[in-house]
Motif scaffolding. Structure first.
Motif, PDB file in Angstrom:
ATOM      1  N   UNK A  96       0.835  -1.204   0.000  1.00  0.00           N
ATOM      2  CA  UNK A  96       0.000   0.000   0.000  1.00  0.00           C
ATOM      3  C   UNK A  96       0.865   1.247   0.000  1.00  0.00           C
ATOM      4  N   UNK A  97       0.371   2.291  -0.660  1.00  0.00           N
ATOM      5  CA  UNK A  97       1.002   3.604  -0.642  1.00  0.00           C
ATOM      6  C   UNK A  97       0.064   4.517   0.119  1.00  0.00           C
ATOM      7  N   UNK A  98       0.599   5.219   1.117  1.00  0.00           N
ATOM      8  CA  UNK A  98      -0.213   6.087   1.961  1.00  0.00           C
ATOM      9  C   UNK A  98       0.224   7.535   1.789  1.00  0.00           C
ATOM     10  N   UNK A  99      -0.722   8.441   1.898  1.00  0.00           N
ATOM     11  CA  UNK A  99      -0.418   9.870   1.813  1.00  0.00           C
ATOM     12  C   UNK A  99       0.455  10.272   2.996  1.00  0.00           C
ATOM     13  N   UNK A 100       1.494  11.043   2.712  1.00  0.00           N
ATOM     14  CA  UNK A 100       2.413  11.447   3.776  1.00  0.00           C
ATOM     15  C   UNK A 100       1.848  12.569   4.643  1.00  0.00           C
ATOM     16  N   UNK A 101       0.871  13.296   4.118  1.00  0.00           N
ATOM     17  CA  UNK A 101       0.232  14.388   4.863  1.00  0.00           C
ATOM     18  C   UNK A 101      -1.084  14.727   4.172  1.00  0.00           C
ATOM     19  N   UNK A 111      -1.455   1.397  -4.637  1.00  0.00           N
ATOM     20  CA  UNK A 111      -0.489   0.341  -4.312  1.00  0.00           C
ATOM     21  C   UNK A 111       0.683   0.501  -5.276  1.00  0.00           C
ATOM     22  N   UNK A 112       1.785  -0.145  -4.953  1.00  0.00           N
ATOM     23  CA  UNK A 112       2.982  -0.064  -5.789  1.00  0.00           C
ATOM     24  C   UNK A 112       2.850  -1.068  -6.919  1.00  0.00           C
ATOM     25  N   UNK A 113       3.108  -0.615  -8.140  1.00  0.00           N
ATOM     26  CA  UNK A 113       3.042  -1.499  -9.304  1.00  0.00           C
ATOM     27  C   UNK A 113       4.212  -2.475  -9.288  1.00  0.00           C
ATOM     28  N   UNK A 114       3.997  -3.650  -9.839  1.00  0.00           N
ATOM     29  CA  UNK A 114       5.065  -4.647  -9.957  1.00  0.00           C
ATOM     30  C   UNK A 114       5.820  -4.421 -11.255  1.00  0.00           C
ATOM     31  N   UNK A 115       7.136  -4.508 -11.171  1.00  0.00           N
ATOM     32  CA  UNK A 115       7.967  -4.383 -12.359  1.00  0.00           C
ATOM     33  C   UNK A 115       8.034  -5.687 -13.126  1.00  0.00           C
ATOM     34  N   UNK A 116       8.852  -5.707 -14.184  1.00  0.00           N
ATOM     35  CA  UNK A 116       8.972  -6.893 -15.046  1.00  0.00           C
ATOM     36  C   UNK A 116       9.447  -8.122 -14.285  1.00  0.00           C
ATOM     37  N   UNK A 117      10.313  -7.927 -13.297  1.00  0.00           N
ATOM     38  CA  UNK A 117      10.835  -9.065 -12.541  1.00  0.00           C
ATOM     39  C   UNK A 117      10.125  -9.255 -11.203  1.00  0.00           C
ATOM     40  N   UNK A 118       8.988  -8.577 -11.027  1.00  0.00           N
ATOM     41  CA  UNK A 118       8.213  -8.737  -9.802  1.00  0.00           C
ATOM     42  C   UNK A 118       8.580  -7.765  -8.699  1.00  0.00           C
ATOM     43  N   UNK A 119       9.659  -6.981  -8.888  1.00  0.00           N
ATOM     44  CA  UNK A 119      10.038  -5.998  -7.869  1.00  0.00           C
ATOM     45  C   UNK A 119       8.996  -4.894  -7.780  1.00  0.00           C
ATOM     46  N   UNK A 141       2.707   3.517  -9.699  1.00  0.00           N
ATOM     47  CA  UNK A 141       1.528   3.129  -8.924  1.00  0.00           C
ATOM     48  C   UNK A 141       0.616   2.181  -9.685  1.00  0.00           C
ATOM     49  N   UNK A 142      -0.215   1.504  -8.917  1.00  0.00           N
ATOM     50  CA  UNK A 142      -1.257   0.628  -9.425  1.00  0.00           C
ATOM     51  C   UNK A 142      -2.454   0.814  -8.496  1.00  0.00           C
ATOM     52  N   UNK A 143      -3.631   0.471  -8.948  1.00  0.00           N
ATOM     53  CA  UNK A 143      -4.835   0.505  -8.103  1.00  0.00           C
ATOM     54  C   UNK A 143      -4.992   1.819  -7.342  1.00  0.00           C
ATOM     55  N   UNK A 144      -4.894   2.931  -8.050  1.00  0.00           N
ATOM     56  CA  UNK A 144      -5.045   4.243  -7.420  1.00  0.00           C
ATOM     57  C   UNK A 144      -6.482   4.375  -6.904  1.00  0.00           C
ATOM     58  N   UNK A 145      -6.616   4.815  -5.650  1.00  0.00           N
ATOM     59  CA  UNK A 145      -7.934   4.865  -5.016  1.00  0.00           C
ATOM     60  C   UNK A 145      -8.426   6.292  -4.772  1.00  0.00           C
ATOM     61  N   UNK A 146      -7.735   7.290  -5.332  1.00  0.00           N
ATOM     62  CA  UNK A 146      -8.172   8.680  -5.218  1.00  0.00           C
ATOM     63  C   UNK A 146      -8.324   9.262  -6.622  1.00  0.00           C
ATOM     64  N   UNK A 147      -9.016  10.373  -6.710  1.00  0.00           N
ATOM     65  CA  UNK A 147      -9.232  11.043  -7.993  1.00  0.00           C
ATOM     66  C   UNK A 147      -8.597  12.429  -7.951  1.00  0.00           C
ATOM     67  N   UNK A 148      -8.240  12.923  -9.116  1.00  0.00           N
ATOM     68  CA  UNK A 148      -7.743  14.289  -9.199  1.00  0.00           C
ATOM     69  C   UNK A 148      -8.818  15.224  -8.650  1.00  0.00           C
ATOM     70  N   UNK A 149      -8.411  16.153  -7.776  1.00  0.00           N
ATOM     71  CA  UNK A 149      -9.345  17.080  -7.149  1.00  0.00           C
ATOM     72  C   UNK A 149      -9.817  16.647  -5.775  1.00  0.00           C
TER      73      UNK A 149
END
Length: 88
Positions: free
Chosen positions: A3-8, A59-67, A40-48
């Protein structure tokens, strides 16, 4: 996926795809302070929309090797900042 969380709290002022960064989100926290989250992947907010500190925004997107690597920046007046200055 991690998960990616807003820092503020702030307002989502950009959400879109940027070549080399993938799905990217920018949050404005003050008139001159922004955070940028990319790959990013699965963004759960909208512009505005507004976020609070620790809201899950994507959430963080997976790269080609799964990283999963998040790109995170803090910018003040469009100038990238050392994030360690802002972590408390």
């Amino acid at each position: 996926q991690k998960s990616v969380k807003a820092s503020a709290e702030g307002k989502v002022v950009f959400l879109g795809y940027i070549k080399g960064w993938g799905e990217t989100l920018m949050i404005q926290h003050t008139s001159s302070l922004y955070t940028i989250y990319a790959n990013l992947d699965n963004v759960s907010v909208k512009e505005g929309s507004f976020t609070k500190k620790n809201d899950t925004i994507a959430s963080v997107a997976s790269g080609k090797n799964g990283n999963q690597i998040l790109h995170f920046e803090i910018r003040k007046n469009c100038i990238p900042q050392n994030p360690l200055k802002y972590i408390n």
